[in-house]
Design an enzyme around this catalytic site. Structure first.
Site, PDB file in Angstrom:
ATOM      1  N   ALA A  36       0.806  -1.227   0.000  1.00 19.24           N
ATOM      2  CA  ALA A  36       0.000   0.000   0.000  1.00 19.24           C
ATOM      3  C   ALA A  36       0.838   1.276   0.000  1.00 19.24           C
ATOM      4  O   ALA A  36       0.431   2.291  -0.572  1.00 19.24           O
ATOM      5  CB  ALA A  36      -0.936  -0.005   1.208  1.00 19.24           C
ATOM      6  N   PRO A  45      -5.226   5.974   0.465  1.00 12.55           N
ATOM      7  CA  PRO A  45      -4.781   5.745   1.837  1.00 12.55           C
ATOM      8  C   PRO A  45      -4.532   4.267   2.120  1.00 12.55           C
ATOM      9  O   PRO A  45      -5.162   3.402   1.533  1.00 12.55           O
ATOM     10  CB  PRO A  45      -5.957   6.264   2.677  1.00 12.55           C
ATOM     11  CG  PRO A  45      -7.136   6.251   1.769  1.00 12.55           C
ATOM     12  CD  PRO A  45      -6.617   6.417   0.381  1.00 12.55           C
ATOM     13  N   ASP A  46      -3.587   4.030   2.995  1.00 10.36           N
ATOM     14  CA  ASP A  46      -3.334   2.671   3.472  1.00 10.36           C
ATOM     15  C   ASP A  46      -4.333   2.427   4.595  1.00 10.36           C
ATOM     16  O   ASP A  46      -4.252   3.030   5.650  1.00 10.36           O
ATOM     17  CB  ASP A  46      -1.899   2.584   3.992  1.00 10.36           C
ATOM     18  CG  ASP A  46      -1.564   1.206   4.534  1.00 10.36           C
ATOM     19  OD1 ASP A  46      -2.471   0.345   4.584  1.00 10.36           O
ATOM     20  OD2 ASP A  46      -0.394   0.996   4.910  1.00 10.36           O
ATOM     21  N   PHE A  47      -5.279   1.517   4.365  1.00 11.61           N
ATOM     22  CA  PHE A  47      -6.356   1.379   5.346  1.00 11.61           C
ATOM     23  C   PHE A  47      -5.878   0.803   6.670  1.00 11.61           C
ATOM     24  O   PHE A  47      -6.586   0.820   7.652  1.00 11.61           O
ATOM     25  CB  PHE A  47      -7.525   0.549   4.775  1.00 11.61           C
ATOM     26  CG  PHE A  47      -7.244  -0.917   4.651  1.00 11.61           C
ATOM     27  CD1 PHE A  47      -7.390  -1.751   5.745  1.00 11.61           C
ATOM     28  CD2 PHE A  47      -6.857  -1.470   3.453  1.00 11.61           C
ATOM     29  CE1 PHE A  47      -7.143  -3.101   5.648  1.00 11.61           C
ATOM     30  CE2 PHE A  47      -6.602  -2.824   3.334  1.00 11.61           C
ATOM     31  CZ  PHE A  47      -6.743  -3.638   4.438  1.00 11.61           C
ATOM     32  N   ARG A  48      -4.642   0.296   6.683  1.00 15.56           N
ATOM     33  CA  ARG A  48      -4.113  -0.206   7.950  1.00 15.56           C
ATOM     34  C   ARG A  48      -3.628   0.922   8.854  1.00 15.56           C
ATOM     35  O   ARG A  48      -3.437   0.735  10.046  1.00 15.56           O
ATOM     36  CB  ARG A  48      -2.972  -1.197   7.700  1.00 15.56           C
ATOM     37  CG  ARG A  48      -3.508  -2.489   7.156  1.00 15.56           C
ATOM     38  CD  ARG A  48      -2.417  -3.467   6.781  1.00 15.56           C
ATOM     39  NE  ARG A  48      -2.964  -4.489   5.921  1.00 15.56           N
ATOM     40  CZ  ARG A  48      -3.693  -5.504   6.359  1.00 15.56           C
ATOM     41  NH1 ARG A  48      -3.941  -5.653   7.641  1.00 15.56           N
ATOM     42  NH2 ARG A  48      -4.180  -6.380   5.522  1.00 15.56           N
ATOM     43  N   ASN A 115      -1.324  -4.628  -4.081  1.00 14.80           N
ATOM     44  CA  ASN A 115      -2.307  -3.578  -4.346  1.00 14.80           C
ATOM     45  C   ASN A 115      -3.294  -3.989  -5.432  1.00 14.80           C
ATOM     46  O   ASN A 115      -2.941  -4.669  -6.375  1.00 14.80           O
ATOM     47  CB  ASN A 115      -1.593  -2.289  -4.764  1.00 14.80           C
ATOM     48  CG  ASN A 115      -0.648  -1.792  -3.685  1.00 14.80           C
ATOM     49  OD1 ASN A 115      -0.822  -2.131  -2.514  1.00 14.80           O
ATOM     50  ND2 ASN A 115       0.348  -1.020  -4.062  1.00 14.80           N
ATOM     51  N   ASP A 117      -5.111  -1.579  -6.996  1.00 23.03           N
ATOM     52  CA  ASP A 117      -5.504  -0.295  -7.584  1.00 23.03           C
ATOM     53  C   ASP A 117      -5.130  -0.112  -9.049  1.00 23.03           C
ATOM     54  O   ASP A 117      -5.445   0.914  -9.645  1.00 23.03           O
ATOM     55  CB  ASP A 117      -4.911   0.857  -6.760  1.00 23.03           C
ATOM     56  CG  ASP A 117      -3.394   0.724  -6.585  1.00 23.03           C
ATOM     57  OD1 ASP A 117      -2.718   0.250  -7.531  1.00 23.03           O
ATOM     58  OD2 ASP A 117      -2.881   1.090  -5.510  1.00 23.03           O
ATOM     59  N   HIS A 132      -3.289 -10.027  -4.813  1.00 17.74           N
ATOM     60  CA  HIS A 132      -4.593  -9.803  -4.188  1.00 17.74           C
ATOM     61  C   HIS A 132      -5.664  -9.484  -5.225  1.00 17.74           C
ATOM     62  O   HIS A 132      -6.722  -8.974  -4.897  1.00 17.74           O
ATOM     63  CB  HIS A 132      -4.514  -8.670  -3.156  1.00 17.74           C
ATOM     64  CG  HIS A 132      -3.742  -9.038  -1.919  1.00 17.74           C
ATOM     65  ND1 HIS A 132      -3.523  -8.160  -0.878  1.00 17.74           N
ATOM     66  CD2 HIS A 132      -3.128 -10.190  -1.552  1.00 17.74           C
ATOM     67  CE1 HIS A 132      -2.805  -8.761   0.068  1.00 17.74           C
ATOM     68  NE2 HIS A 132      -2.550  -9.989  -0.326  1.00 17.74           N
ATOM     69  N   CYS A 140     -19.094 -13.437 -11.397  1.00 17.22           N
ATOM     70  CA  CYS A 140     -20.290 -14.027 -10.793  1.00 17.22           C
ATOM     71  C   CYS A 140     -19.912 -15.339 -10.117  1.00 17.22           C
ATOM     72  O   CYS A 140     -19.331 -16.213 -10.752  1.00 17.22           O
ATOM     73  CB  CYS A 140     -21.329 -14.276 -11.881  1.00 17.22           C
ATOM     74  SG  CYS A 140     -22.816 -15.113 -11.255  1.00 17.22           S
ATOM     75  N   CYS A 143     -22.538 -18.272 -11.988  1.00 12.99           N
ATOM     76  CA  CYS A 143     -22.317 -18.845 -13.322  1.00 12.99           C
ATOM     77  C   CYS A 143     -20.896 -18.637 -13.825  1.00 12.99           C
ATOM     78  O   CYS A 143     -20.520 -19.171 -14.864  1.00 12.99           O
ATOM     79  CB  CYS A 143     -23.325 -18.270 -14.324  1.00 12.99           C
ATOM     80  SG  CYS A 143     -22.976 -16.548 -14.764  1.00 12.99           S
ATOM     81  N   CYS A 165     -25.173  -9.831 -12.296  1.00 14.40           N
ATOM     82  CA  CYS A 165     -24.761 -10.625 -13.456  1.00 14.40           C
ATOM     83  C   CYS A 165     -25.986 -10.776 -14.375  1.00 14.40           C
ATOM     84  O   CYS A 165     -27.112 -10.488 -13.965  1.00 14.40           O
ATOM     85  CB  CYS A 165     -24.280 -11.982 -12.965  1.00 14.40           C
ATOM     86  SG  CYS A 165     -23.760 -13.110 -14.279  1.00 14.40           S
ATOM     87  N   SER A 206       4.505  -3.451   4.758  1.00 12.69           N
ATOM     88  CA  SER A 206       4.931  -3.739   6.127  1.00 12.69           C
ATOM     89  C   SER A 206       5.399  -5.189   6.262  1.00 12.69           C
ATOM     90  O   SER A 206       5.901  -5.585   7.303  1.00 12.69           O
ATOM     91  CB  SER A 206       3.791  -3.454   7.106  1.00 12.69           C
ATOM     92  OG  SER A 206       2.685  -4.263   6.778  1.00 12.69           O
TER      93      SER A 206
HETATM   94 ZN    ZN Z   1     -23.993 -15.145 -13.257  1.00 11.70          ZN
END
Ligand code: ZN
Length: 259
Positions: A36, A45-48, A115, A117, A132, A140, A143, A165, A206
């Site tokens: 991050a 922002p780094d949510f941590r 990240n 982003d 990640h 979905c 399906c 979907c 980190s």
């Molecule tokens: Zn679907």
């Protein structure tokens, strides 16, 4: 922000920059591992870190959990839709571009990022492993259909609750939510790159969240070295050949300029 580091004798920092540039020059394979911290200068922002706006008042472990998506997709999207919106106009910064430069000039074999982003992608990194996932697509769970970001945004706006979907089920962003496994293929590529790297350049992470936090151990185990460009402590600070703790953009630009 990095006042204390910048206040250190300029020569000390310059030596560390030169030392890291030397490690890059002498390595056959350099791999970057980013978190991050590399996107903070882009306004994400780094949510941590506490008090960083976007996640204020909500517990990400709860709202961005796969169980929260399954139980109440509308509530999940009321939160996650804001995340999509907030990422819309964000641009890569000099640190992202420094890694692109290093890749085009040869030493850097790839970027492994935590990240979601898309900023490495936007900057032009060719060999990118998003362990990640990313917000580029949503899928979905019923399906298996997959839709691109702009289409997902369009469906979310039209529906108001969640992006549906074609089959009617809610789409889930292709990011790894809390409670989900990391994608096998991405982790296999990341593992291979980290194991074979002469130098793992850890930037803005980190290094505390497994399994990504295990990658520096793989590099060290394979006889490689690690370097850290991150503000704040990491569990690998003692193992690192060099640690730079100033502004991530300034530090990476200085290193790449010295290579
Ligand atoms: Zn679907």
């Amino acid at each position: 922000m990095a006042g204390e580091v910048d206040a250190a004798p300029a020569r000390g920092r310059g030596d560390r920059v030169e030392r890291l540039a030397g490690l890059v020059r002498s390595a056959q394979s350099v791999v970057a591992l980013t978190g991050a911290g590399i996107s903070v200068p882009s306004g994400i922002p780094d949510f941590r870190s506490p008090g960083t706006g976007l996640w204020e008042g909500v517990n990400p472990m709860e709202v961005a959990h796969i169980d929260a998506f399954r139980t109440d997709p509308a509530r999940f999207w009321s939160f996650y839709g804001q995340r999509f919106t907030s990422l819309r106009d964000k641009q890569p910064n000099g640190a992202h571009r420094a890694l692109v430069d290093l890749e085009r000039r040869g030493p850097l074999d790839g970027v492994i990022t935590q990240n979601i982003d898309q900023l490495h992608r936007a900057a032009g990194t060719a060999e990118l492993i998003e362990v990640h996932g990313s917000i580029a697509t949503s899928s979905c769970l019923g399906c298996g259909a997959r839709h691109e970001l702009e289409e997902v945004r369009r469906r979310l706006e039209a529906d108001g609750r969640y992006p549906p979907c074609d089959c009617g089920a809610p789409l889930k962003p292709d990011v790894v939510l809390f409670g989900e496994m990391l994608p096998d293929e991405a982790m296999e590529r990341a593992t291979r790159l980290a194991s074979e790297a002469d130098l793992l350049l850890c930037v803005g992470s980190s290094l505390e969240v497994y399994p990504v936090a295990g990658l520096p151990e793989l590099t060290l185990g394979g006889g490689g070295r690690i370097a850290i460009v991150t503000q704040g402590p990491t569990p690998f600070d003692r193992d690192a050949e060099v640690k730079l703790a100033g502004d991530v953009v300034a530090e990476l630009e200085a290193v790449v300029a010295a290579v």
